[in-house]
Scaffold this active site. Structure first.
Site: not given
Ligand code: T1G
Length: 700
Positions: A63, A103, A106, A126
């Site tokens: 998400a 997500g 999911e 999460e």
């Molecule tokens: N939401 C918003 N922005 C995100 C994002 C996310 N989920 N993931 C990454 N970004 C942005 C990040 O801030 C950065 O922005 C750019 O993308 C590149 O990220 C309902 C509640 C996927 C392994 O926790 O682990 O789903 O600095 O530098 O090193 O059940 O990003 O360029 O402006 O980290 O290649 C669950 C979080 C969400 C995964 C890639 N998902 N992301 O790593 O790039 S909650 C996560 C990561 C959810 C549902 C629940 C990593 C990556 P900017 P990056 P990277």
């Protein structure tokens, strides 16, 4: 705005493709368009099955975390998207590359089949955001891979490899060739065999799926591994609901508990750190496109504990290292230390033998400076004494090739002075690692007055290469972390003089979430270390009470764990309260005329945290740290502050700068101006009713 979801049909197979750079988050537009694409597929007689895949470097990464601060969620919310996919009348195959996270996984579990590239990862991170899988993940995952494996994934937040996912039944096949082609072929085969795939919401579960005592076993796991965190218990409650209630009732439990997590200060703190850690590399006058220098070889000067730990970071990133020591015996000792460190990791199963051998192949040793003349980066990690640094940097300046980056790992000395020992101050930078240097994720990148911008950009790139979180700091005593940690320990020490037992002060800190209390920490590092840091500090407070207990313990040879006694007595690593130390504190307080007093737990905590916060406000005003988030990233990654607290500056904003200021003024009345003069920025925020985050304009 370009559409982030496209639909096309290739020979009877629909291709639903998501293209939402950089990591295909499920933002509102993508959720809306994905539902439209699934409906189009449902209605399309020319498509018998569909493949759902993503463009770019990864499958859906979850998400959109930034939406979580803009409640209520705008429909269609993610659970609806997942159910729409599952309710499709024809099979949909998820084709995963890169990572399917949160997500994203999911959505993949809403599909009827899942394929993945061999190097793909699948996870439920999460919990690292103080959340739980809130789009039916807590219900679908146990139905797909069983309760235990589902709890392992959701409680640790750690992704699994495609191979493990195949073994668990999380995916149906691994595709080694072109992913889209492979997925289309898979779709054709399921059509030929008329396989319908899994509609997980219809899979019944019962308590027998959990097995006896499984939830209490995982609650014990939480106590040991995630004490104090809010979300893990809620995850367990969701899985309990999965085995006790019908699917749709259990889904309501998930939705309710998800909102509780979302609304918790813990999750706000952890989501704040997620973005703060990605913001540290943003330096106004060092733009992203600043060219970096190539770092293909590294030399480390000094094979002590830190030098060996630093070397291991580069070896593990496949960068050859030359370790330079003053003589053969020093060099042999250093090489032995590195070998032993790796062997320990292999024996603990954290590293395989082949990897250890590869790292050691990349390690050379020398006692001759000429042997490092071609190094692209030299990191000095010698004794913390300016005259020794002068000898080293004078020689480096003479032997190192033009363009080599000359870094110092000093934690307290003035890097502008060190740069002055060379004719190339632009090449000099601080790379302050934290012990154990091959483990702690934090790297303070210290910008000296003349450090070149490409050297700074290279340092940030290097931090990512060696899997560290780089934070840019300015030159001052202790930079940011240690400069703020000293007032924290100062207050902890002073309260001992006021008659508060070390073990009570440590308990208060640990109850708040610190990994270790301040007195246990100083015993771990060594009272001798803290004594020498203060002894070296030319501008230390002229106050006989300042670190008085540390000095007396040092004079008595009670250094801490390393001597079996310090603030505590030690049986191995077990700390035991020592009445002698409490008596010592009383005696010294008597000499200093410091009154013994009753102090509440609340004040004990405030004295330590607010001393840090006040120093942090001064650091921000001086520009030693760029943002409050940078300070908090330092404390979450280098000082054992619990991630669910966000960090000292996040805590100040949570409490309210006005209330922090008010309490500091009370401490000032009792203890005077020396330590408790409020930082002007803190006073300004208090008067304006503003916060550190608003002041910095940083993303919350
Ligand atoms: N939401 C918003 N922005 C995100 C994002 C996310 N989920 N993931 C990454 N970004 C942005 C990040 O801030 C950065 O922005 C750019 O993308 C590149 O990220 C309902 C509640 C996927 C392994 O926790 O682990 O789903 O600095 O530098 O090193 O059940 O990003 O360029 O402006 O980290 O290649 C669950 C979080 C969400 C995964 C890639 N998902 N992301 O790593 O790039 S909650 C996560 C990561 C959810 C549902 C629940 C990593 C990556 P900017 P990056 P990277």
């Amino acid at each position: 705005m370009t559409n982030t979801v496209s639909y096309k049909v290739i020979d009877g197979i629909a291709i639903i493709s998501i293209d939402n750079p950089p990591v295909n988050v499920m933002d509102l537009q993508t959720r809306t368009l994905l539902i439209e694409a699934v409906n189009e597929f449902n209605a399309d007689p020319g498509a018998a099955a569909a493949v759902l895949l993503c463009a770019g470097r990864t499958f859906i990464s979850g998400a959109d975390i930034s939406e979580f601060d803009q409640l209520p969620f705008r429909d269609p919310w993610l659970p609806e998207v997942v159910q729409t996919i599952e309710d499709a009348g024809k099979p949909i195959v998820a084709a995963i590359h890169g990572a399917a996270l949160g997500g994203g996984l999911e959505v993949a579990m809403g599909c009827h089949f899942r394929c993945a590239a061999g190097d793909a990862r699948l996870g439920m991170p999460e919990v690292t955001l103080g959340l739980l899988p809130g789009a039916s993940g807590t219900q679908r995952l146990p139905r797909l891979i069983g309760v235990r494996r589902a709890l392992d994934m959701m409680l640790t937040g750690k992704p699994v490899t495609a191979r493990d996912a195949l073994e668990y039944g999380l995916i149906d096949c691994i595709i080694d060739e072109d992913l889209q082609q492979g997925a289309i072929g898979f779709a054709r085969r399921i059509l030929e065999h008329q396989q319908a795939g899994k509609r997980l919401s219809r899979v019944e579960m019962s308590s027998s799926d959990a097995g006896p005592g499984v939830f209490s076993e995982y609650r014990r796991w939480i106590e040991k591994n995630a004490a104090g965190f809010f979300a893990p218990e809620k995850i367990i409650q969701c899985v309990e609901a999965a085995v006790e209630l019908p699917y749709h009732e259990a889904l309501e439990v998930e939705a309710e508990l998800f909102l509780q997590c979302l609304d918790s200060d813990h999750s706000r703190a952890q989501r704040y750190l997620f973005f703060a850690e990605r913001e540290t590399a943003r330096v106004a006058d060092v733009p992203k496109e600043t060219p970096c220098r190539d770092i293909n070889t590294v030399a480390i000067i000094g094979g002590g504990t830190m030098g060996c730990g630093i070397a291991m970071n580069f070896l593990q990133a496949n960068i050859p290292v030359t370790m330079l020591e003053v003589d053969r015996s020093g060099l042999d000792k250093a090489m032995q230390t590195i070998r032993r460190n790796y062997a320990d990791r292999v024996s603990k199963g954290r590293l395989d033998q082949a990897r250890m051998d590869r790292c050691l192949e990349l390690l050379q040793g020398s006692t001759e400076y000429d042997d490092i003349s071609d190094a692209d980066l030299v990191i000095e990690a010698v004794f913390e004494n300016m005259s020794v640094k002068k000898q080293v940097f004078t020689r480096l300046d003479r032997v190192c090739k033009p363009g080599a980056i000359l870094a110092t790992n000093t934690s307290t000395l003035d890097i502008n002075v060190i740069a002055g020992f060379t004719n190339r101050p632009g090449d000099v930078i601080g790379l302050h690692f934290f012990a154990p240097a091959n483990v702690m994720p934090l790297l303070e990148i210290v910008r000296a007055g003349e450090t070149a911008k490409d050297v700074i950009a290279t340092a940030f790139k290097l931090a990512k290469t060696i899997r560290k979180i780089g934070v840019l700091v300015g030159v001052c005593f202790g930079f940011v972390g240690n400069r703020m940690f000293m007032p924290y320990v100062r207050e902890a020490e002073y309260m001992m003089l006021e008659g508060i037992a070390a073990e009570r002060i440590d308990r208060v800190a640990c109850d708040w979430g610190m990994a270790m209390g301040p007195h246990a920490v100083t015993d771990l590092s060594g009272q001798d270390v803290f004594f020498k840091i203060n002894d070296e500090w030319q501008q230390k407070p002229v106050d006989p009470a300042y670190f008085r207990i540390c000095r007396v313990l040092y004079e008595q040879g009670r250094y801490g764990q390393k001597t079996g006694a310090g603030k505590y007595l030690y049986e191995g690593r077990k700390a035991i309260a020592d009445p002698e130390v409490a008596e010592l504190a009383r005696v010294e307080a008597g000499k200093l005329g410091i009154q013994q007093r009753q102090i509440s737990d609340d004040e004990i905590l405030k004295r330590m945290l607010y001393a840090m916060i006040n120093e942090g406000a001064l650091i921000l005003e001086e520009g030693i740290a760029l943002r409050p988030g940078d300070i908090d990233v330092i404390f979450a990654n280098g000082y054992g502050l619990p991630r669910y607290r966000g960090g000292p500056m996040f805590h100040a904003d949570l409490v309210g700068p006005a209330r922090v200021y008010e309490d500091i003024c009370k401490f000032r009345q009792r203890y005077g101006d020396r330590y408790w003069t409020p930082a002007p920025l803190l006073q300004q925020l208090a008067e304006e009713g503003s916060t550190f985050l608003e002041w910095s304009g940083q993303r919350s």
